[in-house]
Design an enzyme around this catalytic site. Structure first.
Site, PDB file in Angstrom:
ATOM      1  N   LYS A 108       0.903  -1.123  -0.004  1.00 59.27           N
ATOM      2  CA  LYS A 108      -0.061  -0.068  -0.034  1.00 59.27           C
ATOM      3  C   LYS A 108       0.721   1.310   0.012  1.00 59.27           C
ATOM      4  O   LYS A 108       1.999   1.182   0.496  1.00 59.27           O
ATOM      5  CB  LYS A 108      -0.930  -0.098   1.415  1.00 59.27           C
ATOM      6  CG  LYS A 108      -2.040   0.921   1.157  1.00 59.27           C
ATOM      7  CD  LYS A 108      -3.082   0.186   0.210  1.00 59.27           C
ATOM      8  CE  LYS A 108      -4.535   1.078   0.243  1.00 59.27           C
ATOM      9  NZ  LYS A 108      -5.635   0.206  -0.342  1.00 59.27           N
TER      10      LYS A 108
HETATM   11  P1  NAD Z   1     -12.880   7.897  -2.875  1.00 57.04           P
HETATM   12  O1  NAD Z   1     -11.913   8.827  -2.695  1.00 57.04           O
HETATM   13  O2  NAD Z   1     -13.227   7.750  -4.602  1.00 57.04           O
HETATM   14  O3  NAD Z   1     -14.186   8.142  -2.255  1.00 57.04           O
HETATM   15  C1  NAD Z   1     -14.131   8.107  -0.702  1.00 57.04           C
HETATM   16  C2  NAD Z   1     -15.651   8.719  -0.415  1.00 57.04           C
HETATM   17  O4  NAD Z   1     -15.520   8.716   0.979  1.00 57.04           O
HETATM   18  C3  NAD Z   1     -15.799  10.034  -0.858  1.00 57.04           C
HETATM   19  O5  NAD Z   1     -17.358  10.196  -0.966  1.00 57.04           O
HETATM   20  C4  NAD Z   1     -15.782  10.954   0.412  1.00 57.04           C
HETATM   21  O6  NAD Z   1     -16.326  12.182   0.397  1.00 57.04           O
HETATM   22  C5  NAD Z   1     -16.190  10.073   1.436  1.00 57.04           C
HETATM   23  N1  NAD Z   1     -15.675  10.391   2.744  1.00 57.04           N
HETATM   24  C6  NAD Z   1     -14.391  10.808   3.225  1.00 57.04           C
HETATM   25  N2  NAD Z   1     -14.282  10.985   4.545  1.00 57.04           N
HETATM   26  C7  NAD Z   1     -15.585  10.694   5.040  1.00 57.04           C
HETATM   27  C8  NAD Z   1     -16.192  10.563   6.144  1.00 57.04           C
HETATM   28  N3  NAD Z   1     -15.461  11.233   7.312  1.00 57.04           N
HETATM   29  N4  NAD Z   1     -17.308  10.388   6.302  1.00 57.04           N
HETATM   30  C9  NAD Z   1     -18.073  10.020   5.191  1.00 57.04           C
HETATM   31  N5  NAD Z   1     -17.660   9.972   4.070  1.00 57.04           N
HETATM   32  C10 NAD Z   1     -16.385  10.264   3.860  1.00 57.04           C
HETATM   33  O7  NAD Z   1     -12.363   6.621  -2.493  1.00 57.04           O
HETATM   34  P2  NAD Z   1     -12.656   4.833  -2.881  1.00 57.04           P
HETATM   35  O8  NAD Z   1     -11.750   4.533  -3.832  1.00 57.04           O
HETATM   36  O9  NAD Z   1     -13.996   4.689  -2.952  1.00 57.04           O
HETATM   37  O10 NAD Z   1     -12.238   4.320  -1.601  1.00 57.04           O
HETATM   38  C11 NAD Z   1     -13.213   4.002  -0.370  1.00 57.04           C
HETATM   39  C12 NAD Z   1     -12.770   3.045   0.636  1.00 57.04           C
HETATM   40  O11 NAD Z   1     -12.840   1.595  -0.141  1.00 57.04           O
HETATM   41  C13 NAD Z   1     -11.404   3.078   1.180  1.00 57.04           C
HETATM   42  O12 NAD Z   1     -11.300   2.447   2.419  1.00 57.04           O
HETATM   43  C14 NAD Z   1     -10.518   2.187   0.287  1.00 57.04           C
HETATM   44  O13 NAD Z   1      -9.399   1.844   0.784  1.00 57.04           O
HETATM   45  C15 NAD Z   1     -11.599   1.103   0.086  1.00 57.04           C
HETATM   46  N6  NAD Z   1     -11.251   0.317  -1.337  1.00 57.04           N
HETATM   47  C16 NAD Z   1     -11.138   0.918  -2.573  1.00 57.04           C
HETATM   48  C17 NAD Z   1     -10.891   0.271  -3.694  1.00 57.04           C
HETATM   49  C18 NAD Z   1     -11.053   0.942  -5.019  1.00 57.04           C
HETATM   50  O14 NAD Z   1     -10.919   0.010  -5.930  1.00 57.04           O
HETATM   51  N7  NAD Z   1     -11.048   2.293  -5.047  1.00 57.04           N
HETATM   52  C19 NAD Z   1     -10.896  -1.139  -3.682  1.00 57.04           C
HETATM   53  C20 NAD Z   1     -10.937  -1.474  -2.409  1.00 57.04           C
HETATM   54  C21 NAD Z   1     -11.207  -1.011  -1.303  1.00 57.04           C
END
Ligand code: NAD
Length: 424
Positions: A108
């Site tokens: 990561k």
């Molecule tokens: P992103 O940046 O696209 O979206 C994050 C979202 O969370 C945004 O809508 C943001 O406004 C919101 N957010 C941030 N802080 C917040 C809070 N305190 N309360 C509520 N909402 C809040 O990120 P993502 O890619 O969607 O990732 C989200 C989660 O999924 C993370 O934990 C990431 O590690 C996990 N994840 C992502 C992927 C991927 O393919 N992108 C894969 C596996 C896991």
């Protein structure tokens, strides 16, 4: 501390695993190895700001384990990024890749920055500087980063540019150094939606296994790549999405939201607040604003944390009313919350299974780049479903045989593969 607490959850299956595999000495050795990352890279990234001032940012790339293949894992930009968090997420990547049967290890990366405070030029330069600093440690045969929180295909494309620049090579296979690229830049069809698609597939399997009748109500925290795409897939399947939120707050409607319209409204207004879009209309009378903390505690069938880690903890675990929690964010429950909710009989679908769609399709992107292929979205989703079916069935069988929860069963499946490799 986050790593220690997450590893504690994992340690709980050690004795169970010893009962399954009669080789205590080597099991102890494997746990000893997994307790620490193989390599931790910490970098200082200089950035000349638009105002001429120099600012130094902290960046990380932590390579946890590569027994099963090259390191793999996302890069996040977030103002609270720290070593402990990145280490934890790298460990979860090792376990996730093993659980879903990928020949990949876990890593990561991240930069401690609030990207909203940077101009586009600054963001591009910061991303390229980060690549310069970690260049020696990444590549198709070493470590393959991808997008995560606050990073996307545009940022990944800048990184690819910089990587090819430094390499001074025209070999297109080098593009496999990163996944999550834009389609025009040899990204994969379906990668953008992959994590959400995977969550949908896994949730559907749980609902079928438990024979729960629809319509089911859903609350989703986080409306970014993961939260939005999943909301859209679940809406199409007839789930009723009654609460949604982003970092600025949440919205609630007992009628159930249309995620596509909510996203359109959010883009226009710059926030989700007031975007009460139901069916084909958005109307102030159709909903109300709620706080992010309230969203977690509302009376709902399925709660889906899709933003950040540790949002469900000792303070609020008792107040959670959902019957099922689908962990789309990485590590959204603390160890204490996990215990409290398990005791209450809540079904927790662990992150390493629920959100594995992203890394599985990243793997497909890597294969396409290395073999010079282009798969259709249909093929990508079909292959994804095959991987998830296999992993889900393995986890379910172990859960039933040993009468344990889904997280423990997932750890056991992952451990089996890692142990096989370690033995040889
Ligand atoms: P992103 O940046 O696209 O979206 C994050 C979202 O969370 C945004 O809508 C943001 O406004 C919101 N957010 C941030 N802080 C917040 C809070 N305190 N309360 C509520 N909402 C809040 O990120 P993502 O890619 O969607 O990732 C989200 C989660 O999924 C993370 O934990 C990431 O590690 C996990 N994840 C992502 C992927 C991927 O393919 N992108 C894969 C596996 C896991």
């Amino acid at each position: 501390m986050i790593f220690e607490n997450t590893f504690k959850k994992f340690l709980e299956v050690k004795d169970l695993f010893k009962n399954l595999v009669n080789d205590n000495k080597r099991i102890e050795e494997l746990f000893k190895i997994l307790e620490k990352p193989q390599r931790e890279i910490k970098v200082r990234i200089p950035l000349k700001k638009d105002n001429g001032e120099l600012e130094i940012f902290e960046g990380y790339r932590i390579q946890h384990n590569n027994f099963l293949g090259v390191y793999k894992g996302g890069i996040r930009y977030f103002k609270e990024v720290n070593e402990d968090e990145i280490k934890t997420l790298a460990f979860l990547m090792t376990i996730k890749c093993s659980l879903v049967g990928l020949s990949l290890g876990g890593a990561k990366g991240g930069i401690k920055v609030d990207p909203k405070t940077l101009s586009e030029r600054e963001l591009e330069n910061l991303s390229k500087e980060y690549v310069k600093k970690i260049y020696d440690f990444i590549g198709p045969a070493k470590d393959i980063p991808a997008p995560d929180v606050n990073t996307n295909s545009k940022i990944i494309d800048w990184m690819v540019d910089e990587y090819l620049n430094i390499s001074n090579s025209k070999d297109m296979k080098l593009k496999a150094t990163f996944t999550g690229k834009s389609i025009e830049n040899n990204g994969s069809e379906g990668r953008e939606e992959a994590t959400g698609k995977g969550g949908e597939i896994i949730l559907e399997k749980i609902v079928q296994k438990l024979n729960i009748k629809k319509p089911l109500t859903i609350a989703i925290q986080g409306f970014g790549n993961v939260g939005y795409n999943l909301a859209e897939f679940l809406y199409q399947r007839g789930y009723k999405i009654i609460a949604l939120s982003d970092s600025k707050g949440g919205i609630y409607s007992k009628e159930g939201f249309n995620p596509e319209l909510v996203m359109k409204c959010k883009k226009e207004k710059g926030m989700i607040s007031g975007c009460y879009c139901v069916g084909s209309i958005c109307d102030p009378k159709l909903g109300k604003d709620i706080l992010n903390e309230e969203l977690l505690e509302i009376d709902v069938d399925i709660l889906i944390p899709s933003a950040l880690e540790n949002v469900i903890n000792q303070k609020n675990a008792d107040k959670i009313k959902a019957k099922i929690i689908l962990e789309m964010a990485n590590n959204p429950l603390t160890e204490e919350a996990d215990k409290i909710l398990n005791k209450k009989g809540v079904i927790i679908i662990p992150d390493i299974l629920a959100n594995s769609g992203g890394v599985i399709v990243s793997y497909f992107e890597m294969l396409q780049n290395l073999n010079n292929e282009k798969w259709s979205k249909e093929k990508v989703f079909n292959e994804l479903e095959k991987y998830l079916n296999k992993s889900f069935n393995e986890v379910w069988q172990i859960k039933e045989n040993l009468n344990i929860d889904l997280r423990k069963a997932s750890f056991i499946v992952a451990l089996k593969r890692l142990f096989e490799k370690y033995k040889t």
